[in-house]
Design an enzyme around this catalytic site. Structure first.
Site, mmCIF file in Angstrom:
data_model
loop_
_atom_site.group_PDB
_atom_site.id
_atom_site.type_symbol
_atom_site.label_atom_id
_atom_site.label_comp_id
_atom_site.label_asym_id
_atom_site.label_seq_id
_atom_site.Cartn_x
_atom_site.Cartn_y
_atom_site.Cartn_z
ATOM 1 C CG ASP A 64 1.140 3.024 0.049
ATOM 2 O OD1 ASP A 64 2.479 2.675 -0.027
ATOM 3 O OD2 ASP A 64 0.342 2.122 -0.704
ATOM 4 C CD GLU A 155 6.208 -4.401 4.094
ATOM 5 O OE1 GLU A 155 6.807 -4.912 3.219
ATOM 6 O OE2 GLU A 155 5.447 -3.330 4.233
#
Length: 265
Positions: A64, A155
Site C-alpha cells: 500500500d 488507527e
C-alpha cells in the site's frame, strides 16, 4: 433569526464532538498520515515473518502507498512481485492525496489489482460524510474485475487523543455509519484496516463487523497474532512498514484467485 439558527447549527456540531473544514479541522499532518504510520509509532516493529512465506502458494504479495511515496515506478513494483495495491485516496473531509491519480491509475496500467483507502478522522466529521467524501474522490468501486472495494483505515489519532476523544460506543457507531454509507452507495462492503490493540482500546473490541467487512490487519511481527473480536481470519495482513515494494508490505490471505474474487465481488 439567521444568527440564532447558525448558533444552533454550530452547537449541534460541537455537542457531537464533530467539526469540519468550515470550523477549523486540522490537516497539517495529512500528507504524512498513511496506513500504519501511527500503528508503527504506538506499537512498534517486532520483526518480520519467515522469508519462506514469500513463496507460499496460499499468500499473495501486495503493498500500500500514499502521497508519502511520491510518484511510484509501477513496472518496477510489478517486477518485484506486487500483485495488488491499496492507495490512500482521502483523509477526513478535507484532504485528497495529490499523487492519487499517478498511483491508482499507474498501478492498474502495470497489471496490478488496486483499491483505495480512506484515513479516518472521526474528530472532524461523521462517518457517513467521510464515506461520501471518499467515494467522491476516488474511493468508489467498479465491477471491472481489477478494482478492490474501498478500505477504511482506523488507527491512532496523529493529532491528539488515540481514540479521537470518543468512547467505544461512539467510535463503533462512527465506523458503522461509514460502513453503511459505503455499502449503500457502492453495493460493496468496505474493508476495515486496523490493529488489534487499537480496536480493543477504542471500540471496546466490538465484534459486530466480522460477518460483513473484510479485515485488513496491521501487525509488524513474525506472526499475525490475535485478531480483533468478530473476525475469524484476516483478508490482508500488513506485516511490515518497509520492504522490497514501495510503501507497506502486505499478504493477501489466499492465492491470486482470491484477490481477483474480491475485486469481482
Amino acid at each position: 433569526m439567521r444568527r440564532w439558527l447558525a448558533v444552533i447549527a454550530t452547537g449541534a456540531l460541537l455537542t457531537t464532538g464533530l467539526t469540519d473544514t468550515a470550523v477549523g479541522a486540522d490537516y497539517r499532518l495529512a500528507a504524512d498520515n498513511f496506513a500504519g504510520s501511527q500503528i508503527a509509532a504506538h506499537e512498534g516493529v517486532h520483526g518480520l515473518p519467515p522469508a519462506e512465506r514469500y513463496n507460499e502458494a496460499d499468500q499473495t504479495l501486495g503493498h500500500d502507498v500514499s502521497g508519502w511515496q511520491g510518484a511510484v515506478d509501477w513496472p518496477a513494483a510489478a517486477g518485484a512481485g506486487a500483485k495488488f495495491v491499496y492507495v490512500k485516496a482521502t483523509e477526513g473531509t478535507g484532504y485528497v492525496n495529490p499523487q492519487f491519480a499517478q498511483q491508482y491509475d499507474g498501478s492498474r496500467g502495470a497489471g496490478l489489482i488496486r483499491g483505495s483507502y480512506h484515513f479516518a478522522r472521526p474528530d472532524v466529521s461523521g462517518g457517513a460524510a467521510q464515506a461520501d467524501y471518499f467515494i467522491d474522490h476516488g474511493g468508489g468501486w467498479t465491477s471491472d474485475g481489477r478494482t478492490l472495494p474501498g478500505a477504511l483505515d482506523v488507527e491512532y489519532n496523529p493529532y491528539g487523543d488515540a481514540c479521537y476523544a470518543m468512547d467505544p460506543a461512539r467510535m463503533t457507531g462512527w465506523i458503522k455509519d461509514f460502513a453503511a454509507r459505503y455499502l449503500a452507495r457502492t453495493g460493496r462492503s468496505s474493508l476495515i484496516y486496523t490493529s488489534t490493540s487499537w480496536w480493543k482500546r477504542c471500540t471496546g473490541n466490538a465484534g459486530g463487523f466480522g460477518n460483513t467487512n473484510p479485515l485488513w490487519l496491521a501487525r509488524y511481527a513474525p506472526q499475525i497474532g490475535e485478531l480483533p473480536a468478530g473476525w475469524e481470519k484476516q483478508s490482508i495482513w500488513q506485516f511490515a512498514n518497509a520492504g522490497t515494494l514501495p510503501g507497506d508490505q502486505n499478504y493477501y490471505n489466499g492465492p491470486m484467485g482470491r484477490v481477483e474474487a474480491l475485486a469481482r465481488g
